[in-house]
Design an enzyme around this catalytic site. Structure first.
Site, PDB file in Angstrom:
ATOM      1  N   SER A 144       0.814  -1.224   0.000  1.00  0.00           N
ATOM      2  CA  SER A 144       0.000   0.000   0.000  1.00  0.00           C
ATOM      3  C   SER A 144       0.841   1.265   0.000  1.00  0.00           C
ATOM      4  O   SER A 144       0.420   2.295  -0.537  1.00  0.00           O
ATOM      5  CB  SER A 144      -0.958  -0.002   1.198  1.00  0.00           C
ATOM      6  OG  SER A 144      -0.247  -0.225   2.397  1.00  0.00           O
ATOM      7  N   HIS A 195       1.699   4.720   4.710  1.00  0.00           N
ATOM      8  CA  HIS A 195       0.993   5.398   3.614  1.00  0.00           C
ATOM      9  C   HIS A 195       1.547   6.801   3.390  1.00  0.00           C
ATOM     10  O   HIS A 195       1.682   7.249   2.247  1.00  0.00           O
ATOM     11  CB  HIS A 195      -0.502   5.468   3.933  1.00  0.00           C
ATOM     12  CG  HIS A 195      -1.150   4.124   4.020  1.00  0.00           C
ATOM     13  ND1 HIS A 195      -2.406   3.919   4.556  1.00  0.00           N
ATOM     14  CD2 HIS A 195      -0.723   2.903   3.621  1.00  0.00           C
ATOM     15  CE1 HIS A 195      -2.721   2.642   4.501  1.00  0.00           C
ATOM     16  NE2 HIS A 195      -1.710   2.010   3.932  1.00  0.00           N
TER      17      HIS A 195
END
Length: 326
Positions: A144, A195
């Site tokens: 991610s 992230h």
């Protein structure tokens, strides 16, 4: 790890359904290969999750830098894999068609490694600021972070569009930041710092020095490789001028750019790197060949860069004259 392998694999089945619904022929090769690598390492992991995840403690304190290579391509469960790979199918297809396969492989390699490094720096800074050692022990795994970097890059190429984040329309310019916050609020178990590291890597590429550095490295490698010229020429946006699929998915794009100092005048003679004297010799030899000698076993190349199989008397006399003159 054992519990993960005994799961229902519903996420894997949904991912397979998504791939076949999209069509294997519609997925560019690099995107398909990276997706296959992630699925393979989920089914047959290179290391257990706790030895594949990356943290300041494991990578920096214990010098286990191998985790920087393993962590992006291992996932906690099949749903983690499913959501990441479905997102990657969309982003990877668009970016690979725009940038070309070779640059996209290069981009993914740099982003995967650099996202982990930025993650370690952020966690180390948080540890120092808060004096909380839990930040150094937080272990992250999954693709991610790279996806957030790709999202920044994708939004950079489509600045005026709109992305729907949880059914809310958000300008592409701010979509990454909005998604970062909403994911953190709705899924507390996700790595906010991981992230964020991806977003920062994407910004380093789009607005920072990362893209010029990558281009310089690519030019250095190709100029010192086994070929006399690079396989592709990268324009100012980082995209490849020789390769890259069209945005509509059919064939290659017509976004061709010539390298610097390239001439489009096809009537000009090709020198092949010869000196003026060698060009003169080639031109005279071609002129002699054009007079219709019949004792040649085969026709010479169009520019006379290779000697004919048998030299004529006139050529021999000319060569002797050249040696005498020199």
């Amino acid at each position: 790890m054992r519990n993960r392998q005994r799961g229902s694999h519903l996420g894997l089945m949904l991912l397979a359904s998504q791939v076949f619904q999209m069509g294997l022929n519609n997925i560019p090769p690099v995107t398909l290969a990276v997706l296959g690598l992630n699925v393979y390492l989920f089914l047959f992991p290179a290391a257990p999750l706790m030895k594949a995840c990356v943290s300041v403690q494991q990578a920096y304190w214990f010098k286990d830098w191998r985790r920087l290579l393993l962590s992006p391509f291992h996932h906690a469960d099949d749903w983690h894999l499913y959501f990441n790979m479905v997102s990657f199918l969309y982003k990877g297809t668009k970016l690979e068609r725009r940038l070309g396969g070779a640059w996209f492989v290069y981009l993914l390699s740099v982003f995967s490694l650099l996202t982990g490094l930025v993650y370690l720096v952020l966690e180390a800074v948080l540890t120092e600021l808060t004096q909380d050692q839990s930040y150094s022990m937080a272990c992250a795994v999954g693709f991610s972070g790279v996806l957030f970097a790709l999202k920044v890059l994708n939004n950079h190429y489509h600045p005026g569009g709109v992305t729907y984040v949880y059914a809310f329309p958000v300008s592409n310019r701010y979509a990454s930041w909005v998604e970062l916050i909403l994911i953190h609020l709705t899924a507390p178990g996700t790595s906010f710092v991981g992230h964020l590291a991806g977003i920062l890597v994407g910004l380093l590429y789009t607005t920072g020095p990362l893209k010029p550095i990558m281009k310089k490295c690519a030019e250095f490698v190709t100029s010192n490789g086994s070929y006399s010229r690079p396989a592709s020429y990268y324009n100012s946006s980082g995209s490849s001028g020789y390769s890259g699929y069209s945005g509509s998915g059919g064939g290659y794009a017509g976004n061709y750019q010539y390298p610097p100092h390239y001439t489009t005048d096809h009537t000009a003679p090709y020198t092949g790197g010869l000196t003026e004297e060698e060009q003169l010799e080639a031109a005279i030899r071609n002129s002699l060949n054009d007079r219709g000698q019949t004792n040649q076993r085969r026709a010479p190349p169009p520019y006379g860069f290779n000697l004919p199989d048998e030299a004529t008397d006139e050529e021999i006399r000319w060569r002797r004259l050249r040696r005498f003159d020199s």
